[in-house]
Design an enzyme around this catalytic site. Structure first.
Site, PDB file in Angstrom:
ATOM      1  N   ASN A   1       3.053  -6.518  13.544  1.00  0.00           N
ATOM      2  CA  ASN A   1       2.592  -5.170  13.871  1.00  0.00           C
ATOM      3  C   ASN A   1       2.697  -5.003  15.383  1.00  0.00           C
ATOM      4  O   ASN A   1       2.234  -5.872  16.122  1.00  0.00           O
ATOM      5  CB  ASN A   1       1.121  -5.009  13.404  1.00  0.00           C
ATOM      6  CG  ASN A   1       0.663  -3.573  13.376  1.00  0.00           C
ATOM      7  OD1 ASN A   1       0.980  -2.787  14.261  1.00  0.00           O
ATOM      8  ND2 ASN A   1      -0.102  -3.229  12.353  1.00  0.00           N
TER       9      ASN A   1
ATOM     10  N   GLN B   1       0.832  -1.200   0.000  1.00  0.00           N
ATOM     11  CA  GLN B   1       0.000   0.000   0.000  1.00  0.00           C
ATOM     12  C   GLN B   1       0.868   1.251   0.000  1.00  0.00           C
ATOM     13  O   GLN B   1       0.362   2.357  -0.093  1.00  0.00           O
ATOM     14  CB  GLN B   1      -0.875   0.017   1.260  1.00  0.00           C
ATOM     15  CG  GLN B   1      -1.804  -1.166   1.344  1.00  0.00           C
ATOM     16  CD  GLN B   1      -2.402  -1.266   2.746  1.00  0.00           C
ATOM     17  OE1 GLN B   1      -3.361  -0.584   3.068  1.00  0.00           O
ATOM     18  NE2 GLN B   1      -1.842  -2.120   3.574  1.00  0.00           N
TER      19      GLN B   1
ATOM     20  N   VAL C   1       3.386   4.117  -1.128  1.00  0.00           N
ATOM     21  CA  VAL C   1       3.681   4.825  -2.379  1.00  0.00           C
ATOM     22  C   VAL C   1       5.127   5.317  -2.385  1.00  0.00           C
ATOM     23  O   VAL C   1       5.536   6.019  -3.302  1.00  0.00           O
ATOM     24  CB  VAL C   1       2.704   6.016  -2.577  1.00  0.00           C
ATOM     25  CG1 VAL C   1       1.267   5.528  -2.697  1.00  0.00           C
ATOM     26  CG2 VAL C   1       2.837   7.048  -1.458  1.00  0.00           C
TER      27      VAL C   1
ATOM     28  N   HIS D   1      -1.659   1.309  -4.251  1.00  0.00           N
ATOM     29  CA  HIS D   1      -2.059   2.699  -4.009  1.00  0.00           C
ATOM     30  C   HIS D   1      -1.211   3.670  -4.819  1.00  0.00           C
ATOM     31  O   HIS D   1      -1.218   4.867  -4.554  1.00  0.00           O
ATOM     32  CB  HIS D   1      -1.982   3.028  -2.514  1.00  0.00           C
ATOM     33  CG  HIS D   1      -3.018   2.288  -1.708  1.00  0.00           C
ATOM     34  ND1 HIS D   1      -3.004   2.206  -0.337  1.00  0.00           N
ATOM     35  CD2 HIS D   1      -4.109   1.576  -2.104  1.00  0.00           C
ATOM     36  CE1 HIS D   1      -4.039   1.477   0.085  1.00  0.00           C
ATOM     37  NE2 HIS D   1      -4.721   1.082  -0.963  1.00  0.00           N
TER      38      HIS D   1
HETATM   39  N1  APR Z   1       6.573  -2.259  12.185  1.00  0.00           N
HETATM   40  C1  APR Z   1       5.355  -2.787  11.869  1.00  0.00           C
HETATM   41  N2  APR Z   1       4.201  -2.102  11.978  1.00  0.00           N
HETATM   42  C2  APR Z   1       4.249  -0.835  12.436  1.00  0.00           C
HETATM   43  C3  APR Z   1       5.469  -0.212  12.776  1.00  0.00           C
HETATM   44  C4  APR Z   1       6.662  -0.977  12.651  1.00  0.00           C
HETATM   45  N3  APR Z   1       7.865  -0.472  12.964  1.00  0.00           N
HETATM   46  N4  APR Z   1       5.198   1.058  13.174  1.00  0.00           N
HETATM   47  C5  APR Z   1       3.862   1.233  13.073  1.00  0.00           C
HETATM   48  N5  APR Z   1       3.286   0.087  12.613  1.00  0.00           N
HETATM   49  C6  APR Z   1       1.876  -0.165  12.310  1.00  0.00           C
HETATM   50  C7  APR Z   1       0.863   0.616  13.124  1.00  0.00           C
HETATM   51  O1  APR Z   1       0.569  -0.062  14.355  1.00  0.00           O
HETATM   52  C8  APR Z   1      -0.341   0.628  12.176  1.00  0.00           C
HETATM   53  O2  APR Z   1      -1.135  -0.548  12.357  1.00  0.00           O
HETATM   54  O3  APR Z   1       1.669   0.256  10.974  1.00  0.00           O
HETATM   55  C9  APR Z   1       0.285   0.564  10.790  1.00  0.00           C
HETATM   56  C10 APR Z   1       0.176   1.842   9.996  1.00  0.00           C
HETATM   57  O4  APR Z   1      -1.161   2.099   9.736  1.00  0.00           O
HETATM   58  P1  APR Z   1      -1.646   3.263   8.754  1.00  0.00           P
HETATM   59  O5  APR Z   1      -0.948   4.548   9.105  1.00  0.00           O
HETATM   60  O6  APR Z   1      -3.120   3.260   8.762  1.00  0.00           O
HETATM   61  O7  APR Z   1      -1.046   2.827   7.340  1.00  0.00           O
HETATM   62  P2  APR Z   1      -1.636   1.803   6.284  1.00  0.00           P
HETATM   63  O8  APR Z   1      -2.326   0.650   6.936  1.00  0.00           O
HETATM   64  O9  APR Z   1      -0.540   1.502   5.334  1.00  0.00           O
HETATM   65  O10 APR Z   1      -2.708   2.700   5.557  1.00  0.00           O
HETATM   66  C11 APR Z   1      -3.361   2.153   4.461  1.00  0.00           C
HETATM   67  O11 APR Z   1      -4.576   4.063   3.798  1.00  0.00           O
HETATM   68  O12 APR Z   1      -4.104   6.158   4.258  1.00  0.00           O
HETATM   69  C12 APR Z   1      -4.301   5.301   3.236  1.00  0.00           C
HETATM   70  O13 APR Z   1      -3.469   5.046   1.071  1.00  0.00           O
HETATM   71  C13 APR Z   1      -3.066   5.205   2.399  1.00  0.00           C
HETATM   72  O14 APR Z   1      -1.712   3.319   1.902  1.00  0.00           O
HETATM   73  C14 APR Z   1      -2.416   3.967   2.929  1.00  0.00           C
HETATM   74  C15 APR Z   1      -3.599   3.155   3.397  1.00  0.00           C
END
Ligand code: APR
Length: 280
Positions: free
Chosen positions: A237, A107, A109, A127
């Site tokens: 996670n 996901q 970019v 994405h």
């Molecule tokens: N290792 C693993 N996971 C982690 C770490 C780490 N070091 N640090 C944070 N996280 C986890 C957080 O606990 C959270 O569950 O990464 C996740 C990030 O979540 P989001 O910010 O929501 O990102 P993502 O899931 O990629 O969002 C999905 O939504 O905003 C849109 O298009 C955008 O691609 C994005 C999509």
């Protein structure tokens, strides 16, 4: 689930089968790129604080294209300044070890998976990619690299008319837009490889999910399909979320409450051992 157990699940399945890795912003958080839903994902402009979900929409782009472009150009600079981390390197090792038995759905970019060596034909950037732009009027699905003049874009700078002209569609001269999927838009195959990503989910023998909050549709469909196919899911996670639930429901799967860079190298080493043993 501890890393040793997770490593043996992945190694056992990947020895003769297919591995699908699904990544989100968490894997790049260790490289200094803010996650979307973490507090650093917010963007302040003057006295106005924007939530990413307000700016990352087609609607916002139509209403204030220069502001939205400024935000993406700045985020692109943050991504360019970052380097792949231990998690990305481990995923690239998995790709090398497994060849055509490996797929990556990301996901993100930020382009860090490509920079760490995952081949483009094994990777679905569902994405989009912040380094590219395309025609806002969709005269073609072609994408173009964002020109060099936009490198190192400062946080508060808004592109002027000349900048926007440099980002016009080279094919029709209409406005260009960042090559990303916005919240009020739909997945498709030509631009976002959505069907290819689902195909990868339909044939994988193990699914490793890394650093995603499970807030978007296609990734959750991938997880649901893996559960329906009784494929083990490992959720990497530090926090619990919907993928943790799916992982616990999947036979042989489980959750690793750890950072990507802490556990993925162990999983790729286990795969190296299993693939090496198969060759001997
Ligand atoms: N290792 C693993 N996971 C982690 C770490 C780490 N070091 N640090 C944070 N996280 C986890 C957080 O606990 C959270 O569950 O990464 C996740 C990030 O979540 P989001 O910010 O929501 O990102 P993502 O899931 O990629 O969002 C999905 O939504 O905003 C849109 O298009 C955008 O691609 C994005 C999509």
């Amino acid at each position: 689930m501890d890393v040793t157990r997770a490593a043996s699940v992945v190694a056992e399945r990947a020895r003769n089968g297919r591995l699908l890795v699904l990544t989100g912003a968490g894997i790049s958080a260790e490289c200094g790129i803010p996650t979307f839903r973490g507090k650093e994902g917010y963007w302040t402009r003057g006295s106005k604080v924007y939530h990413p979900m307000e700016l990352a929409t087609h609607r916002a782009f139509v209403e204030q294209p220069a502001t939205v472009w400024g935000w993406y150009l700045y985020r692109r600079s943050v991504c360019r300044a970052a380097s792949p981390g231990a998690g990305h390197r481990a995923v690239a090792d998995m790709a090398r070890l497994l060849g055509e038995r490996f797929d990556l759905v990301t996901q993100n970019v930020d382009g860090l998976h490509a920079r760490s060596g995952v081949p483009p034909e094994r990777m679905y950037e569902i994405h989009g990619n912040i380094d590219a732009y395309r025609c806002a009027r969709a005269c073609t699905t072609r994408t173009y690299p964002v020109p060099e003049r936009f490198d190192d874009w400062p946080k508060d700078r808004i592109p002027d008319a000349e900048d926007l002209a440099a980002l016009a569609c080279p094919a029709c001269g209409g406005p260009g837009r960042p090559h990303v999927l916005w919240f009020d838009e739909c997945y498709d195959e030509p631009r976002f490889r959505a069907e290819s990503a689902m195909d990868a989910a339909a044939r994988c023998d193990v699914l490793v999910v890394v650093g995603t909050s499970g807030a978007t549709n296609l990734p959750m469909q991938i997880g649901a399909l893996a559960v329906a196919r009784k494929v083990p899911i490992l959720d990497v996670n530090p926090e619990d979320g919907p993928f943790g639930d799916l992982a616990r429901r999947s036979p042989g799967g489980g959750v690793l409450r750890a950072k990507a860079g802490e556990v993925l190298p162990g999983l790729s080493s286990a795969i190296a051992g299993a693939v090496g043993a198969r060759r001997e």
